[in-house]
Design a protein around this motif. Structure first.
Motif, PDB file in Angstrom:
ATOM      1  N   ASN A 148     -42.120 -26.880 -11.189  1.00 37.76           N
ATOM      2  CA  ASN A 148     -42.750 -27.224 -12.398  1.00 37.76           C
ATOM      3  C   ASN A 148     -43.376 -26.125 -13.298  1.00 37.76           C
ATOM      4  O   ASN A 148     -44.104 -26.391 -14.313  1.00 37.76           O
ATOM      5  CB  ASN A 148     -43.896 -28.312 -12.071  1.00 37.76           C
ATOM      6  N   GLY A 149     -43.098 -24.785 -12.861  1.00 37.79           N
ATOM      7  CA  GLY A 149     -43.594 -23.663 -13.755  1.00 37.79           C
ATOM      8  C   GLY A 149     -42.590 -22.809 -14.257  1.00 37.79           C
ATOM      9  O   GLY A 149     -41.563 -23.328 -14.797  1.00 37.79           O
ATOM     10  N   ALA A 150     -42.822 -21.486 -14.237  1.00 41.64           N
ATOM     11  CA  ALA A 150     -41.984 -20.568 -14.733  1.00 41.64           C
ATOM     12  C   ALA A 150     -40.810 -20.249 -13.910  1.00 41.64           C
ATOM     13  O   ALA A 150     -40.982 -19.585 -12.798  1.00 41.64           O
ATOM     14  CB  ALA A 150     -42.694 -19.084 -14.752  1.00 41.64           C
ATOM     15  N   ASN A 151     -39.590 -20.816 -14.291  1.00 36.67           N
ATOM     16  CA  ASN A 151     -38.342 -20.754 -13.299  1.00 36.67           C
ATOM     17  C   ASN A 151     -37.044 -20.351 -14.059  1.00 36.67           C
ATOM     18  O   ASN A 151     -35.981 -20.369 -13.434  1.00 36.67           O
ATOM     19  CB  ASN A 151     -38.161 -22.113 -12.763  1.00 36.67           C
ATOM     20  N   ARG A 152     -37.260 -19.741 -15.321  1.00 40.61           N
ATOM     21  CA  ARG A 152     -36.165 -19.195 -15.936  1.00 40.61           C
ATOM     22  C   ARG A 152     -35.142 -18.158 -15.316  1.00 40.61           C
ATOM     23  O   ARG A 152     -34.161 -18.446 -15.335  1.00 40.61           O
ATOM     24  CB  ARG A 152     -36.648 -18.198 -17.266  1.00 40.61           C
ATOM     25  N   GLY A 153     -35.780 -17.313 -14.352  1.00 39.99           N
ATOM     26  CA  GLY A 153     -35.019 -16.592 -13.563  1.00 39.99           C
ATOM     27  C   GLY A 153     -34.490 -17.143 -12.320  1.00 39.99           C
ATOM     28  O   GLY A 153     -34.031 -16.341 -11.530  1.00 39.99           O
ATOM     29  N   LEU A 154     -34.909 -18.254 -11.800  1.00 35.34           N
ATOM     30  CA  LEU A 154     -34.502 -18.690 -10.629  1.00 35.34           C
ATOM     31  C   LEU A 154     -33.553 -19.477 -10.339  1.00 35.34           C
ATOM     32  O   LEU A 154     -32.631 -19.530 -11.080  1.00 35.34           O
ATOM     33  CB  LEU A 154     -35.588 -19.480 -10.118  1.00 35.34           C
ATOM     34  N   ALA A 155     -33.100 -20.069  -9.099  1.00 39.74           N
ATOM     35  CA  ALA A 155     -31.714 -20.495  -8.733  1.00 39.74           C
ATOM     36  C   ALA A 155     -31.594 -21.874  -9.140  1.00 39.74           C
ATOM     37  O   ALA A 155     -32.206 -22.735  -9.361  1.00 39.74           O
ATOM     38  CB  ALA A 155     -31.700 -20.454  -7.175  1.00 39.74           C
ATOM     39  N   ILE A 156     -30.078 -21.955  -9.419  1.00 39.10           N
ATOM     40  CA  ILE A 156     -29.537 -23.198  -9.871  1.00 39.10           C
ATOM     41  C   ILE A 156     -28.582 -23.799  -8.725  1.00 39.10           C
ATOM     42  O   ILE A 156     -28.219 -24.873  -8.707  1.00 39.10           O
ATOM     43  CB  ILE A 156     -28.996 -23.236 -11.281  1.00 39.10           C
TER      44      ILE A 156
END
Length: 334
Positions: A148-156
């Protein structure tokens, strides 16, 4: 930084004995192996890792690159990334690996970082690297601040309700496409682990990233011989041209005959919680004409199970385009 004791074993047996005493080989291990230290030292400074003892491996004879009798390659655990990327056999037979390594980090870091260290590289998720923030990978049960935070660069891909941290390594993506085997020596003897089985999904235990047990020492990695007529390429998309982690990347290895793809290996980076091999994409490519329409079907298949978060939905289309373009480039390289 917390005070620690540095141990310099004379051989691998001493190294294994020293680390077998710890309760885990994962997050929170009291004893850690160290070689280049390009990840571990940073995490110690941040107080994410606080081992009581470091076992220095640099004396061990694990720094050779050698051809195997069947035409493959053996890579010692202590081979530096720069040496591996520039080795003549790697550049000739495993271009995707050379390109992946050279697209990562800086020259200075590549001169220090080792093959085994890169295999064990930790995520750059900001929640993992800041002890003031909740992170199930660092402290099980504390929550995942990234969801629920900063996740722009994280996994999908490969995510769970407990963790969406991305595996950051470029080398690992190429190794996955090359179907590398990781050789380990430990208290229970020696074993060989396909790279597909080496890293584990977060599931309910995000603090566990690999199948390593206490005392396990990576000794070397082997690559199978390249198939005749193979072409390979690594494409990395990122926010800036240097010293940046992938938003999406693709390692592709194909064999083409009479305009058709007869063999394909595909792995994706920047989007998975582990180096992401895509048998779905490979199935769509194999036996088909090397056309953009086929490449698009392969990309759709590779991202079919993507689960984006609030800020990284763009990665779905970005990863598809990355794979399609990588396939175009590798076909054009003939």
């Amino acid at each position: 930084m917390k005070t620690f004791q540095l141990i310099r074993p004379k051989d691998s047996a001493q190294a294994i004995t020293a680390t077998a005493k710890t309760k885990t080989a994962q997050q929170g291990a009291e004893i850690r192996f160290i070689a280049g230290g390009t990840t571990l030292i940073d995490l110690m400074k941040l107080r994410v890792e606080q081992p009581q003892n470091l076992v220095d491996l640099n004396r061990l004879p694990l720094d050779k690159i050698e051809a195997t009798s069947d035409g493959g390659l053996t890579i010692g655990a202590l081979v530096r990334n720069s040496e591996l990327a520039h080795h003549p056999l790697v550049r000739k037979n495993y271009a995707v690996l050379s390109e992946a390594i050279l697209s990562g980090a800086t020259v200075q870091i590549r001169n220090m970082a080792t093959t085994a260290g890169n295999l064990l590289q930790r995520t750059r998720c900001m929640y993992f690297r800041d002890p003031a923030m909740p992170c199930n990978k660092r402290e099980q049960g504390s929550g995942c601040g990234a969801i629920n935070g900063a996740n722009r660069g994280l996994a999908i891909l490969g995510t769970s309700e407990h963790c969406i941290a991305t595996n950051p390594s470029d080398m690992n993506v190429a190794m996955a496409a090359l179907e590398a085997t990781i050789h380990v020596r430990g208290p229970k003897g020696e074993r060989s682990i396909p790279i597909a089985d080496f890293h584990v999904l977060p599931g309910n235990t995000p603090q566990r990233e690999t199948v390593l047990e206490p005392g396990d020492l990576i000794t070397h990695v082997t690559l199978p011989p390249p198939a005749p007529g193979t072409r390979s390429l690594y494409l990395k998309l990122r926010d800036r041209a240097s010293y940046e982690f992938a938003l999406a990347s693709a390692a592709v290895i194909v064999t083409v005959a009479d305009g058709k793809v007869t063999r394909a290996r595909v792995a994706l980076g920047g989007i998975g919680t582990k180096p992401w091999r895509s048998p779905e994409a490979e199935k769509e490519l194999t036996g088909q004409s090397a056309t953009e329409a086929v490449f698009r079907k392969a990309a759709e298949a590779a991202l079919r199970d993507a689960k984006p978060q609030s800020q990284n939905g763009f990665k779905v289309e970005l990863a598809k385009r990355c794979l399609i373009h990588a396939l175009k480039l590798v076909i054009q390289s003939a």
